[in-house]
Design a protein around this motif. Structure first.
Motif, PDB file in Angstrom:
ATOM      1  N   THR A  92       6.365   7.618   2.389  1.00 31.65           N
ATOM      2  CA  THR A  92       6.725   6.239   2.063  1.00 31.65           C
ATOM      3  C   THR A  92       6.538   5.382   3.324  1.00 31.65           C
ATOM      4  OG1 THR A  92       9.024   6.787   2.525  1.00 31.65           O
ATOM      5  CG2 THR A  92       8.352   6.822   0.218  1.00 31.65           C
ATOM      6  N   ASN A  93       6.429   4.094   3.112  1.00 36.28           N
ATOM      7  CA  ASN A  93       5.987   3.199   4.188  1.00 36.28           C
ATOM      8  C   ASN A  93       6.816   3.286   5.477  1.00 36.28           C
ATOM      9  OD1 ASN A  93       5.180   0.447   1.898  1.00 36.28           O
ATOM     10  ND2 ASN A  93       4.063   2.316   2.340  1.00 36.28           N
ATOM     11  N   SER A  94       8.134   3.416   5.339  1.00 27.48           N
ATOM     12  CA  SER A  94       8.986   3.321   6.532  1.00 27.48           C
ATOM     13  C   SER A  94       9.330   4.680   7.140  1.00 27.48           C
ATOM     14  CB  SER A  94      10.286   2.579   6.181  1.00 27.48           C
ATOM     15  OG  SER A  94       9.979   1.366   5.531  1.00 27.48           O
TER      16      SER A  94
ATOM     17  N   TRP B  37      -2.714  -6.561   7.889  1.00 25.95           N
ATOM     18  CA  TRP B  37      -2.229  -6.678   6.505  1.00 25.95           C
ATOM     19  C   TRP B  37      -1.774  -5.346   5.938  1.00 25.95           C
ATOM     20  CZ3 TRP B  37      -7.432  -8.129   7.514  1.00 25.95           C
ATOM     21  CH2 TRP B  37      -7.602  -9.490   7.764  1.00 25.95           C
ATOM     22  N   LYS B  38      -0.743  -5.417   5.148  1.00 27.65           N
ATOM     23  CA  LYS B  38      -0.327  -4.292   4.317  1.00 27.65           C
ATOM     24  C   LYS B  38      -0.062  -4.876   2.943  1.00 27.65           C
ATOM     25  CE  LYS B  38       2.173  -1.111   2.389  1.00 27.65           C
ATOM     26  NZ  LYS B  38       3.012  -1.229   1.199  1.00 27.65           N
ATOM     27  N   ASN B  39      -0.882  -4.482   1.967  1.00 29.75           N
ATOM     28  CA  ASN B  39      -0.842  -5.092   0.637  1.00 29.75           C
ATOM     29  C   ASN B  39      -0.928  -6.611   0.751  1.00 29.75           C
ATOM     30  OD1 ASN B  39       0.646  -2.430   0.533  1.00 29.75           O
ATOM     31  ND2 ASN B  39       0.112  -2.801  -1.598  1.00 29.75           N
ATOM     32  N   GLY B  40      -1.908  -7.070   1.483  1.00 24.10           N
ATOM     33  CA  GLY B  40      -2.170  -8.498   1.595  1.00 24.10           C
ATOM     34  C   GLY B  40      -1.312  -9.205   2.620  1.00 24.10           C
TER      35      GLY B  40
ATOM     36  N   GLU C 266      -5.936  -0.831   8.016  1.00 25.38           N
ATOM     37  CA  GLU C 266      -5.151  -1.767   7.189  1.00 25.38           C
ATOM     38  C   GLU C 266      -4.719  -1.047   5.907  1.00 25.38           C
ATOM     39  OE1 GLU C 266      -4.634  -4.387   8.987  1.00 25.38           O
ATOM     40  OE2 GLU C 266      -6.384  -4.435  10.265  1.00 25.38           O
ATOM     41  N   ASN C 267      -4.115  -1.781   4.980  1.00 25.33           N
ATOM     42  CA  ASN C 267      -3.661  -1.154   3.740  1.00 25.33           C
ATOM     43  C   ASN C 267      -3.810  -2.128   2.576  1.00 25.33           C
ATOM     44  OD1 ASN C 267      -1.885   1.300   2.663  1.00 25.33           O
ATOM     45  ND2 ASN C 267      -1.184  -0.571   1.676  1.00 25.33           N
ATOM     46  N   GLU C 268      -4.605  -1.735   1.603  1.00 21.06           N
ATOM     47  CA  GLU C 268      -4.812  -2.537   0.395  1.00 21.06           C
ATOM     48  C   GLU C 268      -4.938  -4.025   0.718  1.00 21.06           C
ATOM     49  OE1 GLU C 268      -1.938  -1.610  -2.665  1.00 21.06           O
ATOM     50  OE2 GLU C 268      -2.885   0.316  -3.082  1.00 21.06           O
ATOM     51  N   VAL C 269      -5.968  -4.381   1.477  1.00 24.47           N
ATOM     52  CA  VAL C 269      -6.107  -5.789   1.871  1.00 24.47           C
ATOM     53  C   VAL C 269      -6.485  -6.664   0.672  1.00 24.47           C
ATOM     54  CG1 VAL C 269      -6.769  -5.234   4.236  1.00 24.47           C
ATOM     55  CG2 VAL C 269      -8.543  -5.586   2.510  1.00 24.47           C
TER      56      VAL C 269
ATOM     57  N   ILE D 193     -10.832   2.655   3.937  1.00 24.07           N
ATOM     58  CA  ILE D 193      -9.879   1.666   3.429  1.00 24.07           C
ATOM     59  C   ILE D 193      -9.352   2.180   2.092  1.00 24.07           C
ATOM     60  CG2 ILE D 193     -10.855  -0.352   4.560  1.00 24.07           C
ATOM     61  CD1 ILE D 193     -11.927  -0.995   1.566  1.00 24.07           C
ATOM     62  N   ASN D 194      -8.201   1.669   1.679  1.00 30.64           N
ATOM     63  CA  ASN D 194      -7.669   1.995   0.348  1.00 30.64           C
ATOM     64  C   ASN D 194      -7.622   0.720  -0.488  1.00 30.64           C
ATOM     65  OD1 ASN D 194      -5.541   0.864   1.843  1.00 30.64           O
ATOM     66  ND2 ASN D 194      -3.998   1.998   0.712  1.00 30.64           N
ATOM     67  N   VAL D 195      -7.719   0.886  -1.796  1.00 36.09           N
ATOM     68  CA  VAL D 195      -7.894  -0.276  -2.677  1.00 36.09           C
ATOM     69  C   VAL D 195      -6.821  -0.323  -3.759  1.00 36.09           C
ATOM     70  CG1 VAL D 195      -9.526  -1.543  -4.110  1.00 36.09           C
ATOM     71  CG2 VAL D 195     -10.385   0.037  -2.379  1.00 36.09           C
TER      72      VAL D 195
ATOM     73  N   PRO E  85     -10.011   4.601  -3.722  1.00 35.56           N
ATOM     74  CA  PRO E  85      -9.171   3.931  -4.728  1.00 35.56           C
ATOM     75  C   PRO E  85      -7.763   4.523  -4.759  1.00 35.56           C
ATOM     76  CG  PRO E  85     -10.616   5.544  -5.784  1.00 35.56           C
ATOM     77  CD  PRO E  85     -10.953   5.579  -4.325  1.00 35.56           C
ATOM     78  N   ASP E  86      -6.763   3.646  -4.808  1.00 36.26           N
ATOM     79  CA  ASP E  86      -5.373   4.100  -5.001  1.00 36.26           C
ATOM     80  C   ASP E  86      -5.145   4.132  -6.512  1.00 36.26           C
ATOM     81  OD1 ASP E  86      -5.095   4.154  -2.294  1.00 36.26           O
ATOM     82  OD2 ASP E  86      -3.877   2.333  -2.151  1.00 36.26           O
ATOM     83  N   ILE E  87      -5.218   5.318  -7.114  1.00 35.41           N
ATOM     84  CA  ILE E  87      -5.250   5.371  -8.581  1.00 35.41           C
ATOM     85  C   ILE E  87      -3.862   5.625  -9.154  1.00 35.41           C
ATOM     86  CG2 ILE E  87      -6.430   6.313 -10.601  1.00 35.41           C
ATOM     87  CD1 ILE E  87      -8.671   7.272  -8.813  1.00 35.41           C
TER      88      ILE E  87
ATOM     89  N   PRO F 224      -6.777   8.168  -1.559  1.00 34.51           N
ATOM     90  CA  PRO F 224      -5.716   8.070  -0.549  1.00 34.51           C
ATOM     91  C   PRO F 224      -4.311   7.928  -1.131  1.00 34.51           C
ATOM     92  CG  PRO F 224      -7.283   6.237  -0.328  1.00 34.51           C
ATOM     93  CD  PRO F 224      -7.658   6.984  -1.565  1.00 34.51           C
ATOM     94  N   GLU F 225      -4.212   7.354  -2.338  1.00 33.28           N
ATOM     95  CA  GLU F 225      -2.894   7.230  -2.967  1.00 33.28           C
ATOM     96  C   GLU F 225      -3.034   7.459  -4.461  1.00 33.28           C
ATOM     97  OE1 GLU F 225      -0.331   3.779  -2.335  1.00 33.28           O
ATOM     98  OE2 GLU F 225      -1.404   3.428  -0.448  1.00 33.28           O
ATOM     99  N   THR F 226      -2.047   8.113  -5.029  1.00 31.90           N
ATOM    100  CA  THR F 226      -1.998   8.304  -6.469  1.00 31.90           C
ATOM    101  C   THR F 226      -0.630   8.876  -6.802  1.00 31.90           C
ATOM    102  OG1 THR F 226      -3.163   9.307  -8.349  1.00 31.90           O
ATOM    103  CG2 THR F 226      -3.052  10.627  -6.351  1.00 31.90           C
TER     104      THR F 226
ATOM    105  N   PRO G 109      -1.083  12.189  -3.073  1.00 29.34           N
ATOM    106  CA  PRO G 109      -0.015  11.491  -3.795  1.00 29.34           C
ATOM    107  C   PRO G 109       0.948  10.761  -2.844  1.00 29.34           C
ATOM    108  CG  PRO G 109      -0.363  13.660  -4.700  1.00 29.34           C
ATOM    109  CD  PRO G 109      -1.162  13.595  -3.427  1.00 29.34           C
ATOM    110  N   PHE G 110       1.430   9.626  -3.320  1.00 29.81           N
ATOM    111  CA  PHE G 110       2.284   8.753  -2.492  1.00 29.81           C
ATOM    112  C   PHE G 110       3.769   9.115  -2.629  1.00 29.81           C
ATOM    113  CE2 PHE G 110       4.887   4.961  -1.896  1.00 29.81           C
ATOM    114  CZ  PHE G 110       4.482   4.578  -0.625  1.00 29.81           C
ATOM    115  N   GLY G 111       4.504   8.820  -1.564  1.00 30.38           N
ATOM    116  CA  GLY G 111       5.959   9.014  -1.566  1.00 30.38           C
ATOM    117  C   GLY G 111       6.323  10.483  -1.445  1.00 30.38           C
TER     118      GLY G 111
HETATM  119  C1  DGJ Z   1       0.528   0.884  -2.724  1.00 29.52           C
HETATM  120  C2  DGJ Z   1       0.652   0.729  -1.239  1.00 29.52           C
HETATM  121  O1  DGJ Z   1      -0.606   0.928  -0.635  1.00 29.52           O
HETATM  122  C3  DGJ Z   1       1.656   1.704  -0.660  1.00 29.52           C
HETATM  123  O2  DGJ Z   1       1.813   1.481   0.716  1.00 29.52           O
HETATM  124  C4  DGJ Z   1       2.959   1.556  -1.381  1.00 29.52           C
HETATM  125  O3  DGJ Z   1       3.461   0.282  -1.178  1.00 29.52           O
HETATM  126  C5  DGJ Z   1       2.757   1.822  -2.838  1.00 29.52           C
HETATM  127  N1  DGJ Z   1       1.805   0.884  -3.381  1.00 29.52           N
HETATM  128  C6  DGJ Z   1       4.062   1.748  -3.596  1.00 29.52           C
HETATM  129  O4  DGJ Z   1       3.870   2.114  -4.925  1.00 29.52           O
END
Ligand code: DGJ
Length: 550
Positions: free
Chosen positions: A56-58, A124-127, A195-198, A293-295, A329-331, A353-355, A376-378
Motif C-alpha cells: 500500500t502507498n504509505s 505525480w501520483k494518480n495525477g 511516477e504513478n498513474e499520471v 509506467i503504470n496506467v 496496465p493496472d487491471i 504492475p497492479e491488479t 497484486p496491490f495492497g
Molecule cells: C491505483 C494506484 O496506482 C495505487 O497507488 C493505489 O492508489 C490503488 N489505485 C488503490 O486502489
C-alpha cells in the motif's frame, strides 16, 4: 519461499555495501531482453519471472510498520515487492537527500531473499502532486501548477514547466545514483516505476500559457513522422481516430486529430510522456535499470485521467517516452483478458504492475501473454502462505525456468475459465485441447462463495516436445485431439513437483484419472479417445503428459 533458478539476491550481504560505479558493468545490470517471442527481465544472466506484490502507498514510509510484514511477504511465495519511494521523504530540503528508507527496504528485502521494484512517487501520483516535497508545494511560483479549464489552479504540477521536470529529474537521478552505489553489484532492485498513474482530470488539458501555445503549434515532427511512416502498425483505434480527422501529415493538434475531447487526451499524453521521459532518462544516466509506467484504466472519458497511456494512446507514449521500456496496465476492471490483449500490442512487453490478487489472472497473463510478471496491490495486508495467490506463486516459482523457456519459444498458452466462460479450445503444437471447468459430483460453488470461486479454474499448457506437454493449473480438465486422421490417447500421465528446477514424478495417473469419457465408439467418430487429464480444485498442481496416436 523457493527461488530455485536464481541465487536469492546472490546471497547478498545483509548490510549495504558501496559498489564503485566503475565496477558495475552494464551487461550485468538487470535489463530487458528480447528472447525469441518474449521480452524478458534478465537478472544475473538469467530470465526472471516477477511473482510480485505491491505494498500500500504509505507502507514503505515507516521501517517499524514494515518490520512485521517482511517475513509474511516472504512466506507468501513472492519473489519481488513493489514499494514506493517518495520525493518528499527522499529530498526534504532542496539538494539534501535522505535514503535511509531506501536502504532499509533493500536490507530487509535481502534478509528475506526478496527483490524490489521501486515506485518513484515524484511529480505525480494518480495525477495529483501530493508526494512533492514541501519546498515544492509551498513555492508554486517556482514550481507552477496546472490551470484547469474553469480557470482554477489545482494541486497538480504543470507538465509544461521546465523547473518542474528539472527538479523531479534531479531527485530521481540522485535516487538512481544511490541505488547503483548500494545495489549495483547485488541486484536486489530490479526495475523502477517512474511516477504513478499520471494524468489530469478526464479529457481536459492544462491551460497555462505554454500549454495553450503548444496546443496551437504544429504536432511535433517526431510524432507526426512516426504516425505517417508506421500507419499500418499503429494501434487500430489510434489510426482510425487520426484517419477520421483526414489523415493529415502536418498541422496543429486540432487540425491533425480533430476537435473531439480525445484530442486533448492525445495532446496531454504526448507532453506527459515527454516529461516522464526526461525524468527516466536522467535516472538511467546514473543507473540504467528497466523503467516502466503504470496506467489507470477506464472504458469511457471521465473514468480515467487525461494523458495517461490508455490503449488508444499507446503509440503516443512509446514515441514520447523512449526511455520508458514498458507500459503496464493496472487491471482492476473485470475483463482481465481483454485488457491484457490491448496492451500486448505494438511491441509493448507485458507486465501488470497492479491488479487484484487472483491466481487465475496470474496464470493467464504469464501463460497467454508471456508477461514478465504480475503484482497484486495492497499485498502486505493479504500476505499469507495459504491464499490462492501464494499457492499459485509457489508452483509458478518452481516451474519458472520451464515457463520462461516456453515463453521465449512461443510454446505456452493459458486458460482462465468460470461460469460465464466454462470451456475453451487451445491449439498448441500438434494437438488441440478442449479445456473445461472441472466437473465434480459436488454442487457448483454458489455466487455467495465469492469471486475467487468463480475465477479459480485456470491452467497453463506448455509444449515440451512433439507429443509432450506440461500442464499447471487448478479446477480444470481437458481432452485432446491430434492432427490428421489418427486419434490420440494418453501414453503416460504423471503428476509431480519440481525440486531445484527438476521434475520429480509423483503418482502415475491412469484409469479413472485419465478417462474423461468412456463412450469410446462415439468419441472415435470424432477422432477422440475420450482420454485426458484433470486438475483438482485448490492449490494448483503440475502434470506431465505424453501422447500417442493410433
Ligand atoms: C491505483 C494506484 O496506482 C495505487 O497507488 C493505489 O492508489 C490503488 N489505485 C488503490 O486502489
Amino acid at each position: 519461499m523457493k527461488l530455485l533458478y536464481l541465487a536469492p539476491c546472490t546471497l547478498a550481504l545483509f548490510g549495504l555495501s558501496i559498489a564503485h560505479s566503475q565496477s558495475v558493468s552494464t551487461s550485468s545490470i538487470p535489463h530487458l531482453e528480447k528472447r525469441g517471442k518474449a521480452t524478458q527481465l534478465i537478472v544475473d544472466g538469467r530470465p526472471f519471472l516477477l511473482l510480485a506484490g505491491e505494498l500500500t502507498n504509505s507502507a514503505s514510509s515507516s521501517m517499524d510498520y514494515m518490520e512485521r510484514y517482511w517475513p509474511k511477504l516472504a512466506a507468501a511465495n513472492m519473489n519481488t515487492i513493489l514499494a514506493a519511494v517518495t520525493w518528499e521523504l527522499v529530498e526534504p530540503e532542496p539538494g539534501k537527500f535522505d535514503f535511509a528508507l531506501v536502504d532499509d527496504a533493500i536490507r530487509e528485502a535481502r534478509r528475506h531473499h526478496l527483490h524490489l521494484v521501486f515506485l518513484w512517487f515524484g511529480s505525480w501520483k494518480n495525477g495529483d502532486s501530493t508526494y512533492t516535497p514541501l519546498w515544492v508545494k509551498k513555492n508554486p511560483r517556482q514550481y507552477p501548477l496546472f490551470l484547469a479549464e474553469n480557470g482554477q489552479v489545482i494541486t497538480y504540477l504543470s507538465v509544461f514547466k521546465e523547473a518542474n521536470w528539472k527538479a523531479d529529474a534531479n531527485a530521481f537521478a540522485a535516487l538512481m545514483r544511490h541505488i547503483r552505489e548500494v545495489d549495483g553489484d547485488a541486484h536486489t532492485v530490479l526495475m523502477m516505476q517512474v511516477e504513478n498513474e499520471v494524468g489530469c482530470p478526464g479529457a481536459t488539458r492544462d491551460q497555462v500559457p505554454e500549454a495553450k501555445a503548444a496546443f496551437d503549434a504544429p504536432v511535433p515532427r517526431q510524432l507526426m513522422d512516426y504516425i505517417v511512416k508506421n500507419r499500418d502498425k499503429l494501434v487500430p483505434e489510434f489510426r482510425q481516430y487520426w484517419e477520421a480527422a483526414g489523415s493529415k501529415t502536418s498541422g496543429t493538434w486540432a487540425e491533425v486529430f480533430g476537435g473531439q475531447p480525445m484530442t486533448n487526451e492525445i495532446f496531454m499524453a504526448w507532453y506527459y510522456a515527454s516529461y516522464v521521459d526526461k525524468v527516466a532518462k536522467a535516472g538511467k544516466a546514473e543507473y540504467p535499470l528497466p523503467m516502466f509506467i503504470n496506467v489507470d484504466l477506464g472504458e469511457s472519458i471521465g473514468e480515467y485521467s487525461s494523458g495517461g497511456a490508455l490503449p488508444i494512446k499507446l503509440n503516443v507514449w512509446q514515441q514520447g517516452a523512449p526511455s520508458i521500456d514498458v507500459i503496464g496496465p493496472d487491471i482492476y476492471l473485470p475483463d482481465f483478458a481483454e485488457w491484457c490483449a490491448r496492451y500486448d500490442r505494438s511491441g509493448n512487453p507485458m507486465w501488470i504492475p497492479e491488479t487484484r490478487s487472483d491466481a487465475a489472472n496470474a496464470f493467464y497473463a504469464i501463460g497467454n501473454h508471456a508477461a514478465m510478471g504480475i503484482s497484486p496491490f495492497g499485498i502486505e495486508r493479504q500476505a499469507d502462505s495459504t491464499t490462492p495467490l501464494a499457492q499459485a506463486y509457489e508452483l509458478l516459482g518452481q516451474a519458472a525456468p520451464e515457463i520462461l523457456e516456453a515463453q521465449a519459444k512461443g510454446a505456452i498458452k493459458a486458460v482462465s475459465l468460470d461460469a460465464q466462460h466454462p470451456t475453451e479450445t487451445v491449439h498448441l503444437g500438434d494437438y488441440t485441447f478442449a479445456f473445461s471447468v472441472i466437473r465434480t459430483r459436488r454442487p457448483a460453488p454458489t455466487p455467495a462463495a465469492g469471486r475467487d470461486a468463480q475465477t479459480s479454474s485456470y491452467a497453463i499448457l506448455i509444449s515440451t516436445g512433439p507429443d509432450d506437454y506440461t500442464i499447471l493449473g487448478s479446477a480444470v480438465q481437458a481432452t485432446f485431439t491430434g492432427p490428421g486422421p489418427s486419434a490420440a490417447a494418453v501414453a503416460k500421465l504423471e503428476e509431480g513437483t519440481y525440486v531445484d528446477g527438476r521434475w520429480m514424478p509423483g503418482r502415475r495417473l491412469n484409469g479413472d484419472d485419465i478417462m474423461l469419457n468412456y463412450d469410446a465408439p462415439n468419441k472415435a467418430i470424432k477422432n477422440e479417445s475420450g482420454q485426458g487429464f484433470r486438475l483438482a480444485a485448490g492449490a494448483p498442481k503440475a502434470l506431465h503428459l505424453e501422447i500417442y496416436r493410433y
